[in-house]
Write an enzyme that holds these catalytic residues in place. Structure first.
Site, PDB file in Angstrom:
ATOM      1  N   HIS A  33       0.834  -1.221   0.000  1.00 55.44           N
ATOM      2  CA  HIS A  33       0.000   0.000   0.000  1.00 55.44           C
ATOM      3  C   HIS A  33       0.864   1.266   0.000  1.00 55.44           C
ATOM      4  O   HIS A  33       0.492   2.278   0.598  1.00 55.44           O
ATOM      5  CB  HIS A  33      -0.952   0.025   1.196  1.00 55.44           C
ATOM      6  CG  HIS A  33      -1.969  -1.079   1.195  1.00 55.44           C
ATOM      7  ND1 HIS A  33      -3.235  -0.936   0.678  1.00 55.44           N
ATOM      8  CD2 HIS A  33      -1.903  -2.355   1.633  1.00 55.44           C
ATOM      9  CE1 HIS A  33      -3.902  -2.070   0.819  1.00 55.44           C
ATOM     10  NE2 HIS A  33      -3.106  -2.963   1.389  1.00 55.44           N
ATOM     11  N   ASN A  74     -10.347  -2.878   2.306  1.00 50.71           N
ATOM     12  CA  ASN A  74      -9.998  -2.925   0.884  1.00 50.71           C
ATOM     13  C   ASN A  74     -11.262  -2.762   0.042  1.00 50.71           C
ATOM     14  O   ASN A  74     -12.371  -2.842   0.566  1.00 50.71           O
ATOM     15  CB  ASN A  74      -9.364  -4.275   0.528  1.00 50.71           C
ATOM     16  CG  ASN A  74      -7.866  -4.311   0.820  1.00 50.71           C
ATOM     17  OD1 ASN A  74      -7.245  -3.301   1.118  1.00 50.71           O
ATOM     18  ND2 ASN A  74      -7.297  -5.501   0.731  1.00 50.71           N
TER      19      ASN A  74
HETATM   20 FE1  HDE Z   1      -2.680  -4.920   5.394  1.00 53.62          FE
HETATM   21  N1  HDE Z   1      -0.856  -4.163   5.887  1.00 53.62           N
HETATM   22  N2  HDE Z   1      -2.051  -6.767   5.950  1.00 53.62           N
HETATM   23  N3  HDE Z   1      -4.428  -5.720   4.729  1.00 53.62           N
HETATM   24  N4  HDE Z   1      -3.281  -3.124   4.767  1.00 53.62           N
HETATM   25  C1  HDE Z   1      -0.480  -2.889   5.725  1.00 53.62           C
HETATM   26  O1  HDE Z   1       0.665  -1.633   7.338  1.00 53.62           O
HETATM   27  C2  HDE Z   1      -0.995  -7.010   6.724  1.00 53.62           C
HETATM   28  C3  HDE Z   1      -4.794  -7.033   4.813  1.00 53.62           C
HETATM   29  C4  HDE Z   1      -4.534  -2.783   4.338  1.00 53.62           C
HETATM   30  O2  HDE Z   1      -3.300   3.429   3.904  1.00 53.62           O
HETATM   31  C5  HDE Z   1       0.859  -2.607   6.350  1.00 53.62           C
HETATM   32  O3  HDE Z   1       0.964   0.584   7.618  1.00 53.62           O
HETATM   33  C6  HDE Z   1      -0.997  -8.385   7.165  1.00 53.62           C
HETATM   34  C7  HDE Z   1      -6.196  -7.187   4.567  1.00 53.62           C
HETATM   35  C8  HDE Z   1      -4.580  -1.384   3.984  1.00 53.62           C
HETATM   36  O4  HDE Z   1      -1.673   3.259   5.343  1.00 53.62           O
HETATM   37  C9  HDE Z   1       1.242  -3.948   6.997  1.00 53.62           C
HETATM   38  C10 HDE Z   1      -2.115  -8.939   6.621  1.00 53.62           C
HETATM   39  C11 HDE Z   1      -6.654  -5.930   4.324  1.00 53.62           C
HETATM   40  C12 HDE Z   1      -3.303  -0.905   4.232  1.00 53.62           C
HETATM   41  C13 HDE Z   1       0.061  -4.810   6.623  1.00 53.62           C
HETATM   42  C14 HDE Z   1      -2.768  -7.927   5.835  1.00 53.62           C
HETATM   43  C15 HDE Z   1      -5.552  -5.023   4.430  1.00 53.62           C
HETATM   44  C16 HDE Z   1      -2.522  -2.014   4.730  1.00 53.62           C
HETATM   45  C17 HDE Z   1       1.883  -2.009   5.433  1.00 53.62           C
HETATM   46  C18 HDE Z   1      -2.613 -10.342   6.869  1.00 53.62           C
HETATM   47  C19 HDE Z   1      -8.084  -5.519   3.947  1.00 53.62           C
HETATM   48  C20 HDE Z   1      -2.781   0.492   3.996  1.00 53.62           C
HETATM   49  C21 HDE Z   1       1.949  -0.549   5.801  1.00 53.62           C
HETATM   50  C22 HDE Z   1      -2.378 -11.257   5.833  1.00 53.62           C
HETATM   51  C23 HDE Z   1      -8.978  -5.639   5.067  1.00 53.62           C
HETATM   52  C24 HDE Z   1      -3.113   1.426   5.108  1.00 53.62           C
HETATM   53  C25 HDE Z   1       1.172  -0.422   6.995  1.00 53.62           C
HETATM   54  C26 HDE Z   1      -2.669   2.823   4.761  1.00 53.62           C
HETATM   55  C27 HDE Z   1      -1.192  -1.924   5.136  1.00 53.62           C
HETATM   56  C28 HDE Z   1      -0.014  -6.091   7.028  1.00 53.62           C
HETATM   57  C29 HDE Z   1      -3.921  -8.160   5.046  1.00 53.62           C
HETATM   58  C30 HDE Z   1      -5.698  -3.618   4.223  1.00 53.62           C
HETATM   59  C31 HDE Z   1       2.570  -4.541   6.594  1.00 53.62           C
HETATM   60  C32 HDE Z   1       0.044  -9.053   8.022  1.00 53.62           C
HETATM   61  C33 HDE Z   1      -7.008  -8.489   4.613  1.00 53.62           C
HETATM   62  C34 HDE Z   1      -5.761  -0.610   3.440  1.00 53.62           C
HETATM   63  O5  HDE Z   1       1.320  -3.825   8.373  1.00 53.62           O
END
Ligand code: HDE
Length: 715
Positions: A82, A155
Site C-alpha cells: 500500500h 480494501n
Molecule cells: Fe494490510 N498491511 N495486511 N491488509 N493493509 C499494511 O501496514 C498485513 C490485509 C490494508 O493506507 C501494512 O501501515 C498483514 C487485509 C490497507 O496506510 C502492513 C495482513 C486488508 C493498508 C500490513 C494484511 C488489508 C494495509 C503495510 C494479513 C483488507 C494500507 C503498511 C495477511 C482488510 C493502510 C502499513 C494505509 C497496510 C499487514 C492483510 C488492508 C505490513 C500481516 C485483509 C488498506 O502492516
C-alpha cells in the site's frame, strides 16, 4: 481556527474537528522571513559561504549545512504494501443509534458527526507507481472518536488471498517485482505470483475479484470498501455479535477498461489522486454509506462457510446490509507527506464496542501494523504526529524514545504509584475503559487449518455465476493478460487447471487464450448454497447520476460557440465538468459570433481522461477536425472504450468520418436522432435540453458494453 479557514476547508464538524486539532501544527509562510530551524533569519540562501569567490566552502556555514543535512534525510521507508496512496479529511455521520448492538460512541445517536481521515491506496506498486494498475485498493479510515481512534482498515475487495497471516510475507514477495531484476512494477502479471496462486487454491475467490472490473476502478469515489475480516460488535451489556463492514459509494461502482487503464498509467499516473482532489475542489464531496451485516453468535455455524475465513463473503442475500451512516470527504490534505505519508493505520486501534474475532488473518494483522510503523516512522512516538493524534486525551506511563513531543510532568512514570496520587489510573467499563470481550477459548496448541476452511472454490464459482456477460468477458481477458505474461508454460497450465475448478468453461476459455491444454474434467467441488448473488455484479446497481464525470468537447476554428457554451452549462448543472479539446491551446472564433477557449490540446490530454465526448456543430470546425487524425482517434478510442459519444449538427459528420460510422450508426430515429445506445446524435435538433437529457442518460450508464463486440474500431 478562523471562520474563514473553516469555510475554506468546508468543515462541517463542530468544535472538535480534526482540522482544528491540526491547526496548531500548520505553517503559514505568507509574509514571513526565511529562517534556520533555530529561528535565525537568513540573509542569503543561494550562495554558500566560501573562502574567496572561487575558493572552498566553509564548514562554519551553518545555514548551508542545515539545509543540506535536512534534505539528505527527507525520505522515510515507503509502506511495504500500500505504498502508493492518497488521502482526504472528512466526517462520518451516524444515521441511527446502534446502541442495541455496540457501545461505540460514534454510533450512539442519529446525526452525530465524527471527524475522519481516509487513505486510499494500491497494494503492490512502489510509492511512485501509477494509480490505474490492476490491483486491490486500500480503503483505510481513521475515526477520531471521543473514545479514542478507531481504524477501519479495509480494501475494495471483500475477501483476501490467504487464510492465515503467516502466509502474508510469501504472498507479498511473490506479487512484488521479482527479486533478481525488480520487474515488473505494480503488476501481478509475472511468474512468481502465478506460481504462488497455483500453489494455494485458497486464492481462487480473491483472484476472481482481482481480475474482474473491481481491479481497475474508475475512481476512488466509485468503489466499494469492505472490512474483509469478521469483527465483533459489543453492546453496553457485554453482548457480542459478529459484524461485517461495507462502504457503499453514492456514485455507484464503476470501472475503467483494461486498455484505458494501461494507457492512463502513462498519460496520467496520478489519475485517481487527481480525480479525488478535483472532485473535492469542485465541492462534489465523495460520499460512502457505511453498512453492516450483523450476525448473532448463535448463528455462527449456520453458514456453509466459516465466518472466520477471510476468503469468504457473507452473501447479502443471506444477511442483508443495514445502512448505519455516511462518510463524506470534504478537504484535501495541506501537506502530502505530513498527512498522507505519515498517517499510521492499525486494525488493532479499536474503541469500546468494537472487538476482534479469531479470524487467523485478522489476528496476524493485529500484530503487523504497529510493528511496521515502528520502522517506517522511526520509533515508538508516531502517535504524536499530528495526523495520528487522537482527539481523545491520552495519558500513560510510556516515556522517551526518538522524537518525543510530549513533555510529561510529575515524578512517577509507573503504576501503581503513590507519589503521583495513583494517576493516571485504569478506567472501569462504566468509565468507558476498554474491556476485551470475554470469549471462551479452548484448544490444543496446534499448527493446523480447520476443515471448515478447506472449501476453496464454492464462492469463486458463486462470484463467476453472478457476473453479467460483459463482466465475464472482462475476467477472461484479464486472465489472458495476466497468465499470458507468465513465461513458464507449466505455471500457465497449473493456473488454468486450478480455475477449471471454478467453472470448466472458464478453464477452457483461459486455456484457449494462453496456449495450454484445456483442463481435463474435474471432480465436482463443494457448491455454495446460493446459485447466484446478484449483489456481486456492479452492473446491477448503476445509479442515475453523472456527478464528478468529465466530458471532452472536440472543437476547432469555426465551432458553434453557443453549443459549446450550452453543453458546458448543462454538464455543470448535472454536477459534471467539460473541457474543450483541440489541436492547440488558445482561442477559437465561433461560427455564430462567440469565442471558445481551448482547455487542452491533443498533446496534453486524450480520450482516456474523459468519461464522454461531445462534438458540437460548425461546418468549418468539423471539416478541420476531419483532417486531424488525433480527433478521429479520440472518437474511435472513446467508442472502443464503450464511452458515450454525443454530436450535434455537422458534428455528426465527424462520427461518420471515424471508424465508428460503419459499425455503429444504425438508423435515423425520431427528431433526427441517430442512436446506438451510447452514441447520441442530433443532426437537426435545436433543443439542446432534450438532446442533453439523452446524452446525460447515456453518461449515467457509464459504459456501453454491447459495443465491445465491435472489434473493428481501432483504439
Ligand atoms: Fe494490510 N498491511 N495486511 N491488509 N493493509 C499494511 O501496514 C498485513 C490485509 C490494508 O493506507 C501494512 O501501515 C498483514 C487485509 C490497507 O496506510 C502492513 C495482513 C486488508 C493498508 C500490513 C494484511 C488489508 C494495509 C503495510 C494479513 C483488507 C494500507 C503498511 C495477511 C482488510 C493502510 C502499513 C494505509 C497496510 C499487514 C492483510 C488492508 C505490513 C500481516 C485483509 C488498506 O502492516
Amino acid at each position: 481556527m478562523s471562520e474563514q479557514l473553516k469555510k475554506a476547508k468546508h468543515i462541517d464538524v463542530d468544535e472538535k474537528s480534526k482540522l482544528s486539532d491540526l491547526e496548531e501544527f500548520r505553517e503559514y509562510p505568507e509574509g514571513q522571513f526565511l529562517t534556520t530551524n533555530q529561528g535565525v533569519r537568513v540573509s542569503e540562501t543561494d550562495m554558500s559561504l566560501k573562502a574567496g569567490e572561487r575558493g572552498p566552502t566553509l564548514l562554519e556555514d551553518f545555514h548551508f549545512r542545515e539545509k543540506l543535512t535536512h534534505f539528505d534525510h527527507e525520505r522515510i521507508p515507503e509502506r511495504v504494501v500500500h505504498a502508493r496512496g492518497t488521502g482526504a479529511h472528512g466526517y462520518f455521520e451516524c444515521y441511527e443509534s446502534m446502541a442495541e448492538y455496540t457501545m461505540a460512541s460514534f454510533l450512539q445517536e442519529a446525526g452525530k458527526k465524527t471527524p475522519v481521515f481516509v487513505r486510499f491506496s494500491t497494494v503492490v506498486g512502489f510509492r511512485g507507481s501509477a494509480d490505474t494498475v490492476r490491483d486491490a485498493r486500500g480503503f483505510a479510515t481513521k475515526f477520531y472518536t471521543e473514545d479514542g481512534n478507531y481504524d477501519l482498515v479495509g480494501n475494495n475487495i471483500p475477501v483476501f488471498f490467504i487464510q492465515d497471516a503467516i502466509k502474508f510475507p510469501d504472498l507479498v514477495h511473490s506479487i512484488k517485482p521479482e527479486p533478481d531484476d525488480e520487474m515488473p512494477q505494480a503488476s501481478a502479471a509475472h511468474d512468481t505470483f502465478w506460481d504462488f496462486v497455483a500453489s494455494h487454491h485458497e486464492n481462487a475467490h480473491m483472484i476472481m475479484w482481482l481480475l474482474s472490473d473491481r481491479g481497475i476502478p474508475r475512481s476512488y469515489r466509485m468503489m466499494q470498501g469492505f472490512g474483509v475480516n469478521t469483527f465483533r460488535f459489543v453492546n453496553k451489556a457485554g453482548k457480542g455479535r459478529f459484524v461485517k463492514f461495507h462502504w457503499i459509494p453514492k456514485l455507484g461502482v464503476h470501472s475503467l477498461v483494461w486498455d484505458e487503464a494501461q494507457k492512463l498509467a502513462g498519460k496520467d499516473p496520478d489519475y485517481h489522486r487527481r480525480d479525488l482532489y478535483e472532485a473535492i475542489d469542485a465541492g462534489h464531496y465523495p460520499e460512502y454509506e457505511l453498512a453492516v451485516q450483523i450476525i448473532e453468535e448463535a448463528d455462527e455455524q449456520k453458514f456453509d462457510f466459516d465466518l472466520l475465513d477471510a476468503t469468504k463473503i457473507v452473501p447479502e442475500e443471506q444477511v442483508p446490509l443495514k445502512i448505519i451512516g455516511k462518510l463524506t470527504l470534504t478537504a484535501r490534505p495541506d501537506n502530502f507527506f505530513a498527512e498522507v505519508e505519515q498517517v499510521a493505520f492499525c486494525p488493532a486501534n479499536v474503541v469500546p464496542g468494537i472487538d476482534f474475532t479469531n479470524d487467523p488473518l485478522l489476528q496476524g494483522r493485529l500484530f503487523s501494523y504497529l510493528d511496521t510503523q515502528l520502522i517506517r516512522l522511526g520509533g515508538p512516538n508516531f502517535h504524536e504526529i499530528p495526523i495520528n493524534r487522537p482527539l481523545a486525551p491520552y495519558h500513560n506511563n510510556q516515556r522517551d524514545g526518538y522524537h518525543r513531543m510530549t513533555i510529561n510532568r510529575g515524578k512517577s512514570a509507573y503504576f501503581p504509584n503513590t507519589v503521583g496520587n495513583g494517576d493516571p489510573r485504569p478506567a472501569s467499563r462504566e468509565e468507558r475503559g476498554y474491556v476485551h470481550y470475554t470469549e471462551k477459548v479452548e484448544g490444543k496448541k496446534i499448527r493446523a487449518r480447520s476443515d471448515s476452511f478447506k472449501d476453496f472454490f464454492s464462492q469463486a464459482t458463486l462470484f463467476w455465476n453472478s457476473m453479467t456477460g460483459p463482466e465475464k468477458t472482462h475476467i477472461v481477458k484479464a486472465f489472458h493478460f495476466e497468465v499470458g505474461k507468465v513465461k513458464s508454460l507449466e505455471i500457465r497450465q497449473r493456473v488454468t487447471d486450478m480455475f477449471a475448478n471454478v467453472d470448466p468453461e472458464l478453464g477452457r476459455m483461459i486455456a484457449e487464450g494462453v496456449g495450454v491444454k484445456v483442463p481435463a474434467p474435474k471432480a465436482p467441488q463443494k457448491k455454495s448454497k446460493l446459485d447466484k448473488s446478484p449483489a456481486l455484479s456492479q452492473l446491477n446497481k448503476v445509479p442515475d447520476t453523472i456527478v464528478g464525470r468529465k466530458v471532452a468537447i472536440l472543437a476547432a476554428e469555426g465551432v458553434k460557440a453557443s453549443e459549446v457554451e450550452q453543453m458546458k452549462k448543462a454538464v455543470k448543472t448535472a454536477g459534471a465538468s467539460a473541457e474543450v479539446v483541440s489541436k492547440v491551446q488558445g482561442l477559437h472564433k465561433g461560427s455564430d459570433g462567440g469565442e471558445v477557449m481551448v482547455d487542452k490540446s491533443y498533446v496534453t490530454t486524450g480520450s482516456i481522461l474523459y468519461d464522454a465526448v461531445f462534438v458540437p456543430g460548425g461546418k468549418q470546425s468539423v471539416e478541420t477536425l476531419k483532417s486531424h487524425g488525433d480527433a478521429i482517434h479520440f472518437l474511435n478510442e472513446a467508442f472502443r472504450h464503450c464511452k458515450p459519444i454525443g454530436a450535434m449538427g455537422e458534428g455528426v459528420d465527424l462520427i461518420k468520418a471515424s471508424a465508428i460510422s460503419g459499425v455503429s450508426i444504425s438508423g435515423e430515429g425520431k427528431g433526427g436522432i441517430v442512436s446506438d445506445k451510447g452514441v447520441v446524435t442530433a443532426r437537426d435538433e435545436t433543443d439542446l435540453i432534450a438532446f442533453f437529457e439523452r446524452f446525460r442518460k447515456a453518461m449515467a450508464q457509464h459504459r456501453h458494453w454491447d459495443r465491445e463486440k465491435k472489434e473493428a474500431v481501432p483504439a
